[in-house]
Design a protein around this motif. Structure first.
Motif, PDB file in Angstrom:
ATOM      1  N   GLY A  14      43.329  37.379  42.648  1.00  0.00           N
ATOM      2  CA  GLY A  14      42.588  37.742  43.850  1.00  0.00           C
ATOM      3  C   GLY A  14      43.460  38.001  45.065  1.00  0.00           C
ATOM      4  N   SER A  15      44.648  37.386  45.120  1.00  0.00           N
ATOM      5  CA  SER A  15      45.392  37.436  46.382  1.00  0.00           C
ATOM      6  C   SER A  15      46.734  38.157  46.311  1.00  0.00           C
TER       7      SER A  15
ATOM      8  N   ARG B 253      38.560  39.559  42.300  1.00  0.00           N
ATOM      9  CA  ARG B 253      39.160  40.898  42.392  1.00  0.00           C
ATOM     10  C   ARG B 253      38.126  41.932  41.943  1.00  0.00           C
TER      11      ARG B 253
ATOM     12  N   LEU C 129      38.837  44.980  39.643  1.00  0.00           N
ATOM     13  CA  LEU C 129      39.516  44.714  38.378  1.00  0.00           C
ATOM     14  C   LEU C 129      38.991  45.606  37.252  1.00  0.00           C
TER      15      LEU C 129
ATOM     16  N   PRO D  19      45.363  45.434  39.298  1.00  0.00           N
ATOM     17  CA  PRO D  19      43.971  45.038  39.023  1.00  0.00           C
ATOM     18  C   PRO D  19      43.520  45.452  37.626  1.00  0.00           C
TER      19      PRO D  19
END
Ligand code: 5AD
Ligand code: SF4
Length: 416
Positions: free
Chosen positions: A231-232, A275, A278, A238
Motif C-alpha cells: 500500500g505504501s 492498493r 493492484l 501494483p
C-alpha cells in the motif's frame, strides 16, 4: 551457470554446432516439461558426431530429481548438475572434458551464491531477477518443489542489498525478487531477521532502483507488514502473483494448501483496500485427484468473484514422490474440458484488463527494440508489454505512454 563457466574459460555462443558444452536448464514441475528434456537430448546427441569434444549436461530440477535415470536413459549425457551445485560446475566441466561422466545432485553445506562469480562489470538489461529465497516447506500435495529444491532457505539481507546495488551499477532499474515461497522470506539482517516487507523497504532506498517486484507468494504468508508495504511503497509495482490453485475448500484441503476459498477472497480484499490499482495474477490446477464437477464450479465461481488480470492454469500432472500422485485420477477428457472452460473465463478477464488500459497513461520501462522500425518495447507497471515509437536512447528509462491500442498480447501507445 554462465558466470561460473565464463570464469573458467568458456565463452557463450548462440550456435549449438559451435559449442563445446551444451547445458539444458530443466523444469520438473509438470510431466510435460520433464519429458521435453529427453526429446531435446535425443536431438542434441547427433552434434557429437561432428564435434567429438562436445559435452552435454543437464542442469535444473529434472537433473536433481532424475539424475541417475538421465545418465542411464541417455548415454550421450556427460554431466548432471542439480540447482544447489552450480558453483561446482567449473570442476565438473573439467572432469567431463577429460572424459568422465559426472553427477552432482547434493545439497552441499556451503551456499552456492557465495561461490558463484559475479562476472565482469558488464551492462545488464534494465530488468533483472534476484534470488532471495529458495526451497519450500509447504508440501502442497501435488508439488515436487519441496523435494527438488529442498527446505526453505532465505539469503542474508546484506548480500541481497549488495547485489541489488551491483545490478543498479550495471544499468538495472527494475528488480524482481525471486523465491519459490518468496513472501516467507526471513533473511538475516543486521538487527535480526528481516521480513520481505523490510527487505523491500530497504531496497526502495537504493538510488536508481526504480521498480521492485516479487514472485511467487503463498496466501498463507501475506503478512500484515507486506500488505502495508504494498500500500505504501511507490516503487513496489501494483501487480501481485498470488496462486490459489482451486476454489473448492474440499480440494484445497486435499491439496494441503492451508487456506480456504473464503480466506483467500478476504485476503485479496485487504490487499486491494491497501492498493486499489493492484492487478492480480494467479495459478490454477484443474483435475486434481478427486475433483468433481461441483468442485470445479467452485473454482469458476472464485475466478468470477476475484477477477484476475493475468493467470496461468494447468491440468493436474502426477509427480513422482508427491502425496497426491496415484490417487483417484480425474479422466483426461474431463481435465481438458475443465481447463478449456477455465481458460476461456480467465481469457475474458485478461482481455478486459488489457483493453481497460486504452486511453490511460502508463509508465513504461523500455527494455529493447521492437519489431517495427523506430519502435521500442517495454513493460508497464502491470507487466503489460507496451510498444511505442521512441528513440533507442530511451532503453532503460521509464517514460509515460498513452495507450492507444490493445493487440492480442500487447499494448501500443504514444509517448506523452
Ligand atoms: N500439476 C499441475 N500443475 C502444477 N503446479 C505445480 N505442481 C503441479 C502439478 N503436479 C502448478 C501450480 C504452481 C505452478 C508453478 O505450477 O499451479 O503454482
Ligand atoms: Fe509447491 Fe508453491 Fe506449494 Fe511450495 S507453496 S509446495 S512451491 S505449490
Amino acid at each position: 551457470m554462465a558466470a561460473a563457466l565464463g570464469a573458467s574459460g568458456y565463452d557463450a555462443t548462440d550456435r549449438a554446432e559451435e559449442a563445446d558444452m551444451i547445458l539444458l536448464n530443466t523444469c520438473h514441475i509438470r510431466e510435460k516439461a520433464a519429458e521435453k528434456v529427453y526429446s531435446e537430448l535425443g536431438r542434441l546427441k547427433a552434434l557429437k558426431l561432428d564435434n567429438p569434444d562436445l559435452r552435454i549436461g543437464v542442469a535444473g530440477c529434472v537433473a536433481q530429481a532424475e539424475g541417475n535415470e538421465i545418465m542411464r536413459r541417455q548415454p550421450a549425457v556427460d554431466l548432471v548438475v542439480g540447482p544447489q551445485a552450480y558453483h561446482r560446475l567449473p570442476e565438473m566441466a573439467r572432469r567431463a572434458a577429460a572424459g568422465d561422466r559426472v553427477i552432482d545432485t547434493e545439497f552441499p553445506a556451503e551456499d552456492k551464491f557465495d561461490h558463484l562469480p559475479r562476472g565482469p562489470k558488464m551492462r545488464r538489461a534494465p530488468a533483472a531477477f534476484l534470488t532471495v529465497q529458495e526451497g519450500c516447506d509447504k508440501f502442497c500435495a501435488f508439488c515436487v518443489v519441496p523435494y527438488t529444491r529442498g527446505a526453505e532457505v532465505s539469503r542474508p539481507a546484506s548480500r541481497i542489498l549488495a547485489e541489488a546495488r551491483d545490478l543498479v551499477e550495471r544499468g538495472v532499474v527494475e528488480i524482481t525478487l525471486l523465491g519459490q515461497n518468496v513472501n516467507a522470506y526471513h533473511g538475516a539482517g543486521p538487527d535480526g531477521d528481516w521480513s520481505l516487507a523490510r527487505l523491500i523497504r530497504e531496497l526502495a532506498r537504493v538510488d536508481g532502483l526504480e521498480r521492485i517486484r516479487f514472485t511467487t507468494s503463498h496466501p498463507g504468508d501475506m503478512a500484515d507488514d507486506l500488505i502495508e508495504a504494498i500500500g505504501s511503497e511507490a516503487r513496489l509495482m501494483p501487480y501481485l502473483h498470488l496462486p490459489v490453485q482451486s476454489g473448492s475448500d474440499r480440494i484445497l484441503a486435499a491439496m494441503n494448501r492451508k487456506h480456504t476459498a473464503e480466506s483467500y477472497i478476504r485476503l485479496i480484499e485487504r490487499i486491494r483496500a491497501a492498493r486499489p490499482d493492484l492487478m492480480l495474477s494467479g495459478d490454477f490446477i484443474v483435475g486434481f485427484p478427486g475433483e468433481t464437477e461441483a468442485d470445479f464450479a467452485d473454482t469458476m465461481a472464485l475466478v468470477d468473484e476475484v477477477v484476475y488480470g493475468q493467470a496461468y492454469s494447468f491440468k493436474y500432472s502426477p509427480r513422482p514422490g508427491t502425496p497426491a500422485a496415484g490417487k483417484d485420477p480425474v479422466p483426461d477428457v474431463d481435465k481438458s474440458d475443465r481447463l478449456a472452460r477455465l481458460q476461456a473465463l480467465l481469457g475474458v478477464q485478461q482481455r478486459a484488463a488489457q483493453d481497460a488500459m486504452v486511453g490511460r497513461v502508463v509508465q513504461v520501462l523500455f527494455e529493447r527494440a521492437g519489431r517495427r522500425e523506430g519502435q521500442l518495447v517495454g513493460k508497464s507497471e502491470y507487466l503489460h508489454a507496451v510498444h511505442a515509437i521512441c528513440d533507442v536512447s530511451s532503453i532503460g528509462r521509464i517514460l509515460p505512454v498513452r495507450i492507444t491500442e490493445s493487440a492480442p498480447n500487447s499494448l501500443a501507445g504514444v509517448l506523452v
